[in-house]
Design an enzyme around this catalytic site. Structure first.
Site, PDB file in Angstrom:
ATOM      1  N   TRP A 142      78.135  76.143 -13.409  1.00 16.42           N
ATOM      2  CA  TRP A 142      78.848  76.210 -12.121  1.00 16.42           C
ATOM      3  C   TRP A 142      79.407  74.847 -11.717  1.00 16.42           C
ATOM      4  O   TRP A 142      80.259  74.758 -10.843  1.00 16.42           O
ATOM      5  CB  TRP A 142      77.930  76.759 -11.025  1.00 16.42           C
ATOM      6  CG  TRP A 142      77.096  75.746 -10.328  1.00 16.42           C
ATOM      7  CD1 TRP A 142      75.892  75.265 -10.733  1.00 16.42           C
ATOM      8  CD2 TRP A 142      77.395  75.051  -9.101  1.00 16.42           C
ATOM      9  NE1 TRP A 142      75.432  74.327  -9.852  1.00 16.42           N
ATOM     10  CE2 TRP A 142      76.325  74.178  -8.836  1.00 16.42           C
ATOM     11  CE3 TRP A 142      78.456  75.088  -8.203  1.00 16.42           C
ATOM     12  CZ2 TRP A 142      76.290  73.348  -7.723  1.00 16.42           C
ATOM     13  CZ3 TRP A 142      78.405  74.249  -7.092  1.00 16.42           C
ATOM     14  CH2 TRP A 142      77.333  73.401  -6.859  1.00 16.42           C
ATOM     15  N   HIS A 304      72.765  63.103  -8.769  1.00 17.99           N
ATOM     16  CA  HIS A 304      72.904  64.211  -9.718  1.00 17.99           C
ATOM     17  C   HIS A 304      73.279  63.691 -11.100  1.00 17.99           C
ATOM     18  O   HIS A 304      73.401  64.463 -12.038  1.00 17.99           O
ATOM     19  CB  HIS A 304      73.981  65.185  -9.246  1.00 17.99           C
ATOM     20  CG  HIS A 304      73.648  65.850  -7.946  1.00 17.99           C
ATOM     21  ND1 HIS A 304      72.979  67.044  -7.875  1.00 17.99           N
ATOM     22  CD2 HIS A 304      73.875  65.482  -6.668  1.00 17.99           C
ATOM     23  CE1 HIS A 304      72.824  67.386  -6.613  1.00 17.99           C
ATOM     24  NE2 HIS A 304      73.348  66.454  -5.852  1.00 17.99           N
ATOM     25  N   LYS A 332      62.392  67.572  10.843  1.00 19.68           N
ATOM     26  CA  LYS A 332      62.623  68.985  11.132  1.00 19.68           C
ATOM     27  C   LYS A 332      61.389  69.813  10.834  1.00 19.68           C
ATOM     28  O   LYS A 332      60.954  70.643  11.648  1.00 19.68           O
ATOM     29  CB  LYS A 332      63.799  69.493  10.310  1.00 19.68           C
ATOM     30  CG  LYS A 332      65.099  68.975  10.832  1.00 19.68           C
ATOM     31  CD  LYS A 332      66.251  69.535  10.052  1.00 19.68           C
ATOM     32  CE  LYS A 332      67.501  69.413  10.867  1.00 19.68           C
ATOM     33  NZ  LYS A 332      67.503  70.289  12.035  1.00 19.68           N
TER      34      LYS A 332
END
Lengths: 535, 294, 75
Positions: A142, A304, A332
């Site tokens: 992808w 990456h 969070k």
């Protein structure tokens, strides 16, 4: 704009009749519904491809398909899930919810809203049609790294490129619309820091979309000219560099992963306070954390690419910057836990999904930290550990929040309640099978099994079989999910306007099934205050 | 329309027509590149449908605006929409400028043996790591795709046509600002005059740009001339495309000015297009500095 | 040194252009005023930049791409 009346003629109060309603519609609820069904259809298609992948990997050896077709499956599975399922589902949720949450009658640019949806089926159709072309669908993963996607790719790649252009165009228009809606259509008495977190997270996501998607369009345009017009962007024989493709791609790709998770944070920040019956802990820190994550997402892309060749200073910088993201993300997670602390908790289906989101997403976050350590990444890179990591954040993160949101707001969308017992069965079925599916992949990756291969050596056989069985079970859980949703729409018991008694938010002040145009009159300051996440 | 009402449009067919048009255009383009006979006809058809959609849709919006169906809030929504659309364009150009900088500062020096790539020149015999001629200078060598590399015999000069074009665009920025000034003081004849000047300068720019392409092409600088040719043509090409769009939009605005659509206080469409033109102008400055000079 | 000045001016142009965009977004009389002023600044800066470029090129403080190329080929 204080005492707005219905804008136009009488026929605006209800939807048009017939099929053309869906083609012509400028109504945010109609368009949200279209988005959600489209995303669900793509989820099933992408899921079917995943079933093919797990089928092939059930046992070692080439069982069902030739490796080239296997590569097409992994590539198209990723593309369809990212661009066809998760992103449109969040835009659908945003469409449905944001105007109601900010007390507006509709999106700011309703005609463009229609267009940003109606490009999607065409883009999806072009993307899927590549399966039937000579040379098959794209098979380069992808991430479509050059030169696999330029020099060594089939002709169908050009169709894939145009599909990405269209998808990007749609996302940009959707993001522009959401920014204009939040900043211009918000009820006049609603301050920015009164906005529900789902609105905040989507607003920030929109900035990420507008910044990142055009760069992706640039990347695929360079691919297109490299393939067809003899340019040398990604070809070292002409002075270009295939690594440059990765830089440009991941400059888009890293904000992209936050595009897919920030709205999820928003959803969870609604559900947990509702079922803990306490206001959200640390509202403003949530807002600032979201903004910091968004900012950091633009400056960490090369984590990456630790193994594709970079100066050591670059490796160090990208490693430390990546570690930094753990701070606002941790804020969070702690806020969600503190919200639940000493709350009167009940565990209706949306809460089950939200709590398991916090738990499972944190696992994915931690494996992300492990991957972010440059020296350790040499071991993990391109293994199943990476696959396990991003499925924990995307399936049990993004997708989990979408399912949670579906159960949470389904009563408001349909005016009916779903079958709670069945929904709980579905939850436990999904949450167990998804862990059977993905958890062993950590072990496979640490043991060295590379991703994107149809065959593997024998020592990986046991875990792969476990993972595949989990995969089939998880896939089957969506049959039950489909049944629950359709059963709710057709036979559900009538819901009240506020089916969750702890729920706060302007959308719950509307009729049980929200009217076609809500908030023709902006809500008052008192209502906004009493429905805000502070109270 | 009343300031206290929300504007909610009727259902519309334009978006689906646009989707069909763009899809036919792109499918035709892909087929045309693959040598399918009907590819170019499909492109023409798709393009025609798209243009039809644009004029129909925007025409409807203009009519509604002139009929007074919009209020301040709608105006602000349009402003937000246009501004963030242009920002997305900025990011699109940023990708290509990024490619230019990366090649210029990193990949080409590396290919020439900079940093720890000292063996590269030996492995890549005949490779010239100079900026405007980055490729194998040995005749007959090809790109990975098999395309022959075209080696430019002459180099692109920064003075001459590019400098002239820079002056033209900069002047167009001045005339447009003067038109804006005239519009703000409600002097319609002056607006028309300065707009015509701006459009003329834009068209002249495009004409000289075509000439410049002709010279460069004759000197062997093509898309297939390695990374310099790639970035040169893609950046200037996309820029030229945007200038063309800008000229078309300015022409539409000119007609709307003649019809008296704008007033000193209410001329969002003019402002949107003006900002677009200034943006295109600044992109050219960046191009002029980074592609031709520094 | 010249290239530093050039880049500083470019940044200035971008800032002026961005400020114009903010004016465009805001709309209304003040927004319109802000946009107009920023764009005037940006046009003036651009002209100044062009002047500097031509002057530096003429004086030989900076060299166009092509000249850098010629030197390399001669070598």
């Amino acid at each position: 704009m204080t005492t707005a009346t219905a804008s136009h003629d009488e026929h605006h109060h209800g939807p048009e009749k017939g099929l053309m309603r869906w083609v012509k519609t400028t109504n945010h609820k109609d368009i949200g519904t279209l988005y959600l069904w489209f995303a669900f259809a793509m989820l099933l298609i992408g899921g079917a491809l995943a079933m093919g992948i797990r089928m092939e990997l059930l046992q070692p050896g080439l069982q069902l398909m030739d490796p080239h077709f296997f590569n097409q499956l992994t590539t198209m599975h990723g593309l369809i899930m990212v661009f066809g399922a998760i992103m449109p589902a969040f835009v659908g949720l945003g469409n449905w919810l944001i105007p109601m949450m900010v007390g507006a009658p509709d999106m700011a640019l309703p005609r463009m809203n229609n267009w940003s949806f109606w490009i999607l089926p065409f883009a999806g159709g072009i993307l899927l049609s590549t399966f039937f072309m000579e040379g098959g669908a794209p098979a380069f993963g992808w991430t479509f790294y050059a030169p696999l996607s330029t020099t060594f790719a089939p002709d169908s790649t050009d169709f894939f490129i145009f599909a990405v252009h269209l998808l990007g165009f749609s996302s940009i228009m959707g993001a522009i619309n959401i920014i204009a809606t939040v900043l211009n259509m918000r009820a006049p008495k609603m301050k920015l820091m009164d906005m529900p977190l789902f609105v905040w997270t989507w607003l920030i996501t929109s900035f990420l979309l507008i910044g990142a998607m055009p760069v992706l369009a640039g990347a695929v345009t360079m691919m297109l000219t490299d393939r067809n017009f003899g340019t040398a962007f990604f070809d070292a024989t002409g002075g270009g560099d295939p690594v440059m493709f990765q830089h440009i791609f991941w400059f888009f790709g890293h904000p992209e992963v936050y595009i897919m998770i920030l709205p999820a944070f928003g959803v969870v920040s609604h559900i947990i306070p509702t079922f803990a019956r306490k206001p959200l802990f640390g509202y403003s820190s949530m807002v600032y954390a979201t903004a910091s994550i968004a900012f950091l997402s633009y400056i960490v892309w090369a984590h990456h690419m630790f193994l594709t060749g970079m100066p050591v200073a670059g490796e160090l910088y990208f490693m430390y910057a990546t570690m930094l993201i753990a701070v606002p993300t941790g804020v969070k997670v702690f806020n969600w836990i503190s919200t639940m602390w000493r709350g009167s908790m009940t565990f209706e289906t949306p809460m089950l999904w939200a709590v398991s989101f916090v738990f499972l997403f944190t696992i994915g976050g931690f494996s992300g930290l492990m991957l972010g350590i440059a020296p350790a990444d040499i071991q993990y890179h391109d293994t199943y550990f990476v696959v396990a990591h991003f499925h924990y954040v995307l399936v049990t993160g993004a997708l989990w929040s979408i399912i949670a949101a579906t159960f949470y707001w389904l009563p408001k969308w349909t005016g009916k309640m779903y079958n709670e017992g069945l929904a709980k069965v579905h939850f436990w079925w999904a949450v167990i099978s998804v862990n059977v599916l993905f958890f062993p992949q950590h072990f496979l990756g640490l043991a060295g099994m590379p991703r994107r291969i149809p065959d593997y050596s024998l020592q990986f056989a046991d875990f792969n079989m476990i993972s595949s069985i989990g995969g089939f079970a998880f896939g089957a859980s969506f049959i039950l999910f489909t049944y629950i949703v359709i059963d709710c729409i057709r036979n559900g018991k009538p819901a009240t306007a506020r089916p969750w008694e702890g729920a706060k938010g302007l959308e719950w002040t509307l009729a049980p099934k929200a009217q076609y145009h809500s908030f023709n009159t902006p809500p008052s300051r008192e209502l906004i205050k009493s429905e805000s996440q502070h109270s | 329309m009343n300031e206290k009402e929300y504007y909610i449009p009727d259902g519309t067919y334009w978006p689906i027509i646009g989707s069909i048009g763009i899809s036919i255009l792109l499918i035709g383009f892909a087929n045309q590149m693959h040598g399918v006979s009907w590819g170019s006809s499909a492109m023409v058809l798709g393009f025609a449908i798209t243009v039809f959609m644009l004029f129909g849709w925007l025409g409807q919006v203009v009519n509604e605006s002139v009929n007074g169906q919009y209020n301040q809030q709608v105006d602000r929504s349009f402003r937000w929409g246009m501004s963030w659309f242009i920002f997305s364009e900025v990011m699109f150009f940023a990708a290509f400028f990024g490619a230019l900088f990366y090649a210029r500062m990193l990949s080409v020096p590396w290919l020439g043996g900079a940093d720890n790539n000292i063996f590269t020149p030996d492995l890549w015999n005949g490779f010239s790591a100079t900026w405007q001629q980055v490729a194998f200078t040995t005749p007959g060598t090809t790109l990975q795709s098999g395309t022959a590399i075209s080696i430019p015999t002459k180099l692109v000069e920064a003075t001459g046509l590019p400098a002239l074009n820079t002056i033209l665009l900069l002047l167009s920025g001045v005339t447009l600002t003067l038109a804006h000034h005239a519009l703000r003081s409600d002097n319609r004849n002056q607006v028309i005059g300065w707009l015509v000047a701006t459009i003329t300068l834009g068209v002249a720019f495009l004409g000289f740009q075509v000439m410049e392409y002709g010279h460069a092409y004759a000197d062997g600088l093509k898309l297939t001339s390695g990374i310099y040719g790639s970035t040169f043509y893609m950046l200037t090409g996309f820029h030229g495309f945007h200038v063309t769009l800008g000229v078309i939009m300015l022409t539409v605005i000119l007609f709307r000015v003649q019809k008296g659509h704008f007033s000193a206080n209410n001329h969002f469409a003019f402002e949107g297009v003006a900002w677009y033109w200034h943006f295109v102008d600044v992109v050219w400055l960046g191009l002029f500095v980074f592609v031709y000079w520094v | 040194m010249s290239s530093v000045i050039i880049i500083v001016i470019i940044v200035g142009i971008l800032l002026a252009l961005g400020s114009g965009l903010l004016g465009l977004m805001r709309g209304g009389p003040e927004g319109s005023e802000k946009m107009f002023r920023s764009l005037v600044v940006r046009v003036a800066l651009s002209l100044f930049l062009f002047g500097i470029l031509m002057l530096s090129g003429y004086m030989g403080w900076i060299e166009p791409n092509a000249v850098i190329m010629d030197a390399t080929i001669a070598k």
